[in-house]
Write a protein that holds these residues in place. Structure first.
Motif, PDB file in Angstrom:
ATOM      1  N   UNK A 176       9.083  26.465  27.997  1.00  0.00           N
ATOM      2  CA  UNK A 176       7.716  26.562  27.476  1.00  0.00           C
ATOM      3  C   UNK A 176       6.731  26.929  28.589  1.00  0.00           C
ATOM      4  N   UNK A 177       6.901  26.298  29.747  1.00  0.00           N
ATOM      5  CA  UNK A 177       5.924  26.508  30.821  1.00  0.00           C
ATOM      6  C   UNK A 177       5.922  27.954  31.306  1.00  0.00           C
ATOM      7  N   UNK A 178       7.051  28.645  31.170  1.00  0.00           N
ATOM      8  CA  UNK A 178       7.107  30.050  31.587  1.00  0.00           C
ATOM      9  C   UNK A 178       6.213  30.903  30.693  1.00  0.00           C
ATOM     10  N   UNK A 179       6.274  30.658  29.387  1.00  0.00           N
ATOM     11  CA  UNK A 179       5.451  31.427  28.446  1.00  0.00           C
ATOM     12  C   UNK A 179       3.961  31.132  28.664  1.00  0.00           C
ATOM     13  N   UNK A 180       3.631  29.848  28.823  1.00  0.00           N
ATOM     14  CA  UNK A 180       2.226  29.453  28.977  1.00  0.00           C
ATOM     15  C   UNK A 180       1.662  29.963  30.302  1.00  0.00           C
ATOM     16  N   UNK A 181       2.442  29.828  31.375  1.00  0.00           N
ATOM     17  CA  UNK A 181       1.966  30.257  32.697  1.00  0.00           C
ATOM     18  C   UNK A 181       1.713  31.759  32.731  1.00  0.00           C
ATOM     19  N   UNK A 182       2.592  32.535  32.090  1.00  0.00           N
ATOM     20  CA  UNK A 182       2.402  33.985  32.064  1.00  0.00           C
ATOM     21  C   UNK A 182       1.119  34.354  31.322  1.00  0.00           C
ATOM     22  N   UNK A 183       0.889  33.724  30.171  1.00  0.00           N
ATOM     23  CA  UNK A 183      -0.330  34.001  29.403  1.00  0.00           C
ATOM     24  C   UNK A 183      -1.571  33.610  30.204  1.00  0.00           C
ATOM     25  N   UNK A 184      -1.545  32.453  30.858  1.00  0.00           N
ATOM     26  CA  UNK A 184      -2.693  32.007  31.656  1.00  0.00           C
ATOM     27  C   UNK A 184      -2.982  32.968  32.797  1.00  0.00           C
ATOM     28  N   UNK A 185      -1.928  33.416  33.488  1.00  0.00           N
ATOM     29  CA  UNK A 185      -2.115  34.312  34.638  1.00  0.00           C
ATOM     30  C   UNK A 185      -2.683  35.663  34.216  1.00  0.00           C
ATOM     31  N   UNK A 186      -2.212  36.191  33.102  1.00  0.00           N
ATOM     32  CA  UNK A 186      -2.729  37.492  32.644  1.00  0.00           C
ATOM     33  C   UNK A 186      -4.197  37.353  32.245  1.00  0.00           C
ATOM     34  N   UNK A 187      -4.520  36.283  31.529  1.00  0.00           N
ATOM     35  CA  UNK A 187      -5.916  36.067  31.122  1.00  0.00           C
ATOM     36  C   UNK A 187      -6.828  35.928  32.341  1.00  0.00           C
ATOM     37  N   UNK A 188      -6.302  35.342  33.417  1.00  0.00           N
ATOM     38  CA  UNK A 188      -7.117  35.104  34.607  1.00  0.00           C
ATOM     39  C   UNK A 188      -7.306  36.353  35.453  1.00  0.00           C
ATOM     40  N   UNK A 189      -6.368  37.307  35.382  1.00  0.00           N
ATOM     41  CA  UNK A 189      -6.399  38.436  36.312  1.00  0.00           C
ATOM     42  C   UNK A 189      -6.665  39.789  35.660  1.00  0.00           C
ATOM     43  N   UNK A 190      -6.647  39.844  34.339  1.00  0.00           N
ATOM     44  CA  UNK A 190      -6.875  41.124  33.676  1.00  0.00           C
ATOM     45  C   UNK A 190      -8.014  40.990  32.678  1.00  0.00           C
ATOM     46  N   UNK A 191      -8.832  42.006  32.616  1.00  0.00           N
ATOM     47  CA  UNK A 191      -9.960  42.010  31.698  1.00  0.00           C
ATOM     48  C   UNK A 191      -9.474  42.434  30.312  1.00  0.00           C
TER      49      UNK A 191
END
Length: 259
Positions: free
Chosen positions: A173-188
């Protein structure tokens, strides 16, 4: 791809179940192998693939019968009793329930299932529930959520690999959540992100498109589902997505269509 697929995914996460996405194109031997290996109890199946599923379960039963007959007549000094029990368990099909999705083509409404197929399912000990019935059951008897921890298994995604039977990749689960969080934080994703429309056309059975769904849920965006790659151009015009995610084959097809 459809809203039914994603609702099933979210329901599995809410109940702490492990999702095992499958391509119907794997073929019956590979599908039967996976159903037995992961010990799947519930299968959510496309209306058009119900016959294939029944054939898979028939294959599982045949393999289990053959394996059991072989184990009673042969023994090897290198196989421990525990290993033999594990092998016998993997050869056993434990599917007991099937939820049938509406046909892909048409208004996405349940259709009647042939009596011969339902009779065959009964012989295999399967409980068959149509999508609308499953939703009514949920509304009639809501169940409290019981999600697992972040380190728990979210899904087992099978890949064809280079040879032999498909191999399962375990995803937390943490892999899916971490990927979504990182993309939201670094891409507009747009201002506001909730104004975005994403067109889902890459297969949800692959982790890439499934991860995109998670991403757009986090962003609060809208997801439209294409009715097939052959109709992608028409669906693009209808959905008018703000972002288009693709792979080289898609860009080539779009290039050729535009030119």
């Amino acid at each position: 791809n459809s809203e039914h697929w994603v609702i099933t995914d979210l329901a599995a996460q809410r109940r702490g179940a492990v999702l095992v996405p499958l391509y119907h194109t794997y073929g019956i031997p590979a599908l039967a192998f996976i159903l037995c290996q992961v010990q799947a109890r519930v299968v959510v199946c496309a209306h058009e693939s119900f016959v294939t599923l029944l054939d898979c379960i028939k294959t599982c039963r045949h393999n289990a019968k053959h394996s059991n007959s072989s184990s009673t007549t042969t023994t090897t000094s290198t196989t421990t009793e525990q290993e033999q029990q594990e092998q016998e368990q993997e050869d056993k099909c434990v599917v007991n329930s099937v939820i049938l999705l509406p046909p892909v083509a048409g208004p996405h409404q349940d259709e009647e299932v042939a009596g011969s197929l339902l009779e065959r399912a009964t012989r295999y000990g399967l409980r068959v529930v149509r999508w609308s019935e499953a939703l009514a059951m949920g509304r009639g008897a809501p169940v409290a959520p019981s999600p697992t921890g972040s380190a728990a298994v979210d899904a087992i995604v099978y890949t064809s690999g280079t040879s032999g039977l498909p191999k399962g990749v375990v995803i937390a689960h943490r892999a899916m959540v971490a990927t979504a969080d990182n993309i939201c934080a670094h891409y507009d994703l747009g201002v506001p992100a909730s104004a975005n429309v994403h067109l889902s056309y890459l297969p949800l059975a692959h982790v890439f498109e499934r991860q995109l769904s998670t991403l757009f849920f986090v962003a609060g965006a809208c997801i439209a589902y294409t009715s097939g790659l052959a109709r992608l151009a028409a669906d693009l015009a209808r959905a008018r997505p703000h972002l288009l995610i693709g792979v080289p084959r898609v860009w080539k097809r779009l290039h050729d269509t535009i030119t």
